[in-house]
Enzyme design. Structure first.
Site, PDB file in Angstrom:
ATOM      1  N   ASP A  67       2.317   0.982  -9.135  1.00  0.00           N
ATOM      2  CA  ASP A  67       3.341   0.639  -8.155  1.00  0.00           C
ATOM      3  C   ASP A  67       3.460  -0.867  -7.939  1.00  0.00           C
ATOM      4  O   ASP A  67       2.618  -1.644  -8.370  1.00  0.00           O
ATOM      5  CB  ASP A  67       3.086   1.357  -6.810  1.00  0.00           C
ATOM      6  CG  ASP A  67       1.592   1.482  -6.487  1.00  0.00           C
ATOM      7  OD1 ASP A  67       0.822   0.631  -6.947  1.00  0.00           O
ATOM      8  OD2 ASP A  67       1.220   2.425  -5.786  1.00  0.00           O
ATOM      9  N   ASN A 137      -3.503   9.771   3.610  1.00  0.00           N
ATOM     10  CA  ASN A 137      -2.548  10.873   3.797  1.00  0.00           C
ATOM     11  C   ASN A 137      -2.348  11.672   2.508  1.00  0.00           C
ATOM     12  O   ASN A 137      -1.421  12.469   2.400  1.00  0.00           O
ATOM     13  CB  ASN A 137      -1.193  10.330   4.300  1.00  0.00           C
ATOM     14  CG  ASN A 137      -0.535   9.385   3.294  1.00  0.00           C
ATOM     15  OD1 ASN A 137      -1.046   9.164   2.189  1.00  0.00           O
ATOM     16  ND2 ASN A 137       0.613   8.829   3.669  1.00  0.00           N
ATOM     17  N   HIS A 139      -1.630  10.434  -0.528  1.00  0.00           N
ATOM     18  CA  HIS A 139      -0.701   9.890  -1.525  1.00  0.00           C
ATOM     19  C   HIS A 139      -1.441   9.413  -2.771  1.00  0.00           C
ATOM     20  O   HIS A 139      -2.613   9.041  -2.715  1.00  0.00           O
ATOM     21  CB  HIS A 139       0.214   8.802  -0.941  1.00  0.00           C
ATOM     22  CG  HIS A 139      -0.414   7.474  -0.676  1.00  0.00           C
ATOM     23  ND1 HIS A 139       0.007   6.635   0.327  1.00  0.00           N
ATOM     24  CD2 HIS A 139      -1.429   6.794  -1.273  1.00  0.00           C
ATOM     25  CE1 HIS A 139      -0.703   5.527   0.324  1.00  0.00           C
ATOM     26  NE2 HIS A 139      -1.591   5.596  -0.637  1.00  0.00           N
ATOM     27  N   GLU A 144       4.382   9.325  -1.338  1.00  0.00           N
ATOM     28  CA  GLU A 144       3.980   9.730   0.007  1.00  0.00           C
ATOM     29  C   GLU A 144       4.205  11.236   0.172  1.00  0.00           C
ATOM     30  O   GLU A 144       4.924  11.854  -0.628  1.00  0.00           O
ATOM     31  CB  GLU A 144       4.838   8.972   1.036  1.00  0.00           C
ATOM     32  CG  GLU A 144       4.680   7.447   0.991  1.00  0.00           C
ATOM     33  CD  GLU A 144       3.369   6.956   1.622  1.00  0.00           C
ATOM     34  OE1 GLU A 144       2.352   7.672   1.572  1.00  0.00           O
ATOM     35  OE2 GLU A 144       3.382   5.835   2.169  1.00  0.00           O
TER      36      GLU A 144
HETATM   37  C1  F6R Z   1      -2.145   1.434  -5.141  1.00  0.00           C
HETATM   38  C2  F6R Z   1      -2.042   2.881  -5.029  1.00  0.00           C
HETATM   39  C3  F6R Z   1      -2.412   3.582  -3.758  1.00  0.00           C
HETATM   40  C4  F6R Z   1      -3.874   3.359  -3.383  1.00  0.00           C
HETATM   41  C5  F6R Z   1      -4.214   4.089  -2.095  1.00  0.00           C
HETATM   42  C6  F6R Z   1      -5.644   3.821  -1.655  1.00  0.00           C
HETATM   43  O1  F6R Z   1      -1.733   1.024  -6.426  1.00  0.00           O
HETATM   44  O2  F6R Z   1      -1.640   3.490  -5.939  1.00  0.00           O
HETATM   45  O3  F6R Z   1      -2.177   4.955  -3.913  1.00  0.00           O
HETATM   46  O4  F6R Z   1      -4.679   3.824  -4.416  1.00  0.00           O
HETATM   47  O5  F6R Z   1      -3.350   3.674  -1.079  1.00  0.00           O
HETATM   48  O6  F6R Z   1      -5.783   2.475  -1.348  1.00  0.00           O
HETATM   49  P1  F6R Z   1      -7.207   1.854  -1.013  1.00  0.00           P
HETATM   50  O7  F6R Z   1      -7.971   1.885  -2.299  1.00  0.00           O
HETATM   51  O8  F6R Z   1      -6.910   0.457  -0.550  1.00  0.00           O
HETATM   52  O9  F6R Z   1      -7.818   2.709   0.020  1.00  0.00           O
END
Ligand code: F6R
Length: 268
Positions: A67, A137, A139, A144
């Site tokens: 992303d 959540n 994702h 989401e």
């Molecule tokens: C970022 C991504 C998100 C993160 C997720 C967890 O490229 O794909 O899905 O993996 O938000 O983020 P952290 O590791 O900061 O808890």
């Protein structure tokens, strides 16, 4: 799903690094899917160390990130391009021309950019190993809750929970984006292997929903139940709400014996 529970986050990172290393050693032109966020930083540290001390080379590696924020300049320190440069690309011998993020700059059409990203992944022969984190959540990428399980790379509006989870990364004077381009769930599911890392107690509920809940767009990570080769690396805290931990640990031990007897079965 292959669920492996480690004592701590460092062991999760070391294990993930072994997977990446195996792919790079095994395949002449590996295609690696990458994630940003807090969780994979220690994995990238491991890879940089491997590059420096054991000459692990990224020369032939192509990468696709999950992303990127919408309308963010790649030079902005908050862009995921900057994150990848800082944590990995600047420290290894990768050709930056072979590193891709689903960016959508001002004036570009997200729909066109999304289709082009999908096409680019196809041209490279698909993703061999996709690294994933998980949101509190549920994702994956920025898919989401309510994201279609058949979704492809597109623009998504972030939930208030994700915006507030990520607000720690923004200084008070920095504008936090509320939209992002993300690979879709179907794009992630197309990867030959997916490796999800989850550490910390704040992920325990999402991990439980992903593994033991029903497959549902309300927990996008639960789609991985349908993936043939999904590896879930957890530390104790992230695994703490799973009731079958002893089975996962026993299955992992049995699996190690199989590896000793037959070697890895990974078919990239
Ligand atoms: C970022 C991504 C998100 C993160 C997720 C967890 O490229 O794909 O899905 O993996 O938000 O983020 P952290 O590791 O900061 O808890």
């Amino acid at each position: 799903m292959q669920i492996i529970i480690y004592t701590n986050a460092q062991q999760v990172a070391e294990s993930a690094a072994l997977w990446v290393k195996e792919l790079i050693k095994k395949k002449p032109a590996p295609v690696l899917g990458l994630a940003t966020g807090n969780t994979p930083i220690s994995l990238y540290k491991q890879l940089v160390e491997q590059h420096k001390s054991n000459s692990l080379s990224f020369k032939n590696v192509t990468t696709f990130n999950l992303d990127e924020y919408h309308h963010i300049d790649s030079t902005n320190p908050q862009s995921y391009r900057s994150f990848m440069n800082k944590n990995l690309f600047n420290h290894v011998d990768i050709d930056v021309n072979n590193t891709f993020l689903p960016s959508c700059a001002a004036g570009e059409n997200p729909r066109v950019q999304g289709l082009a990203y999908e096409e680019k992944i196809k041209q490279q022969g698909g993703i061999d190993l996709q690294i994933l984190g998980i949101g509190a959540n549920g994702h994956i990428g920025f898919n989401e809750p309510t994201s279609s399980l058949s979704s492809r790379t597109r623009i998504k509006t972030l939930t208030q929970q994700t915006i507030s989870d990520n607000s720690r990364l923004f200084k008070p004077d920095e504008k936090q984006p509320t939209m992002a381009m993300t690979m879709g769930i179907a794009t992630i599911m197309d990867a030959r292997y997916v490796l999800l890392m989850a550490t910390g107690a704040n992920k325990a509920n999402a991990v439980k929903e992903m593994i033991t809940g029903g497959v549902s767009a309300m927990c996008p990570a639960s789609a991985l139940q349908m993936h043939e080769n999904a590896i879930i690396l957890l530390d104790k805290a992230a695994a703490s709400e799973l009731s079958d931990q002893s089975y996962y640990q026993w299955a992992d031990n049995e699996n190690r014996k199989l590896i000793e007897d037959y070697g890895y079965f990974h078919n990239y």
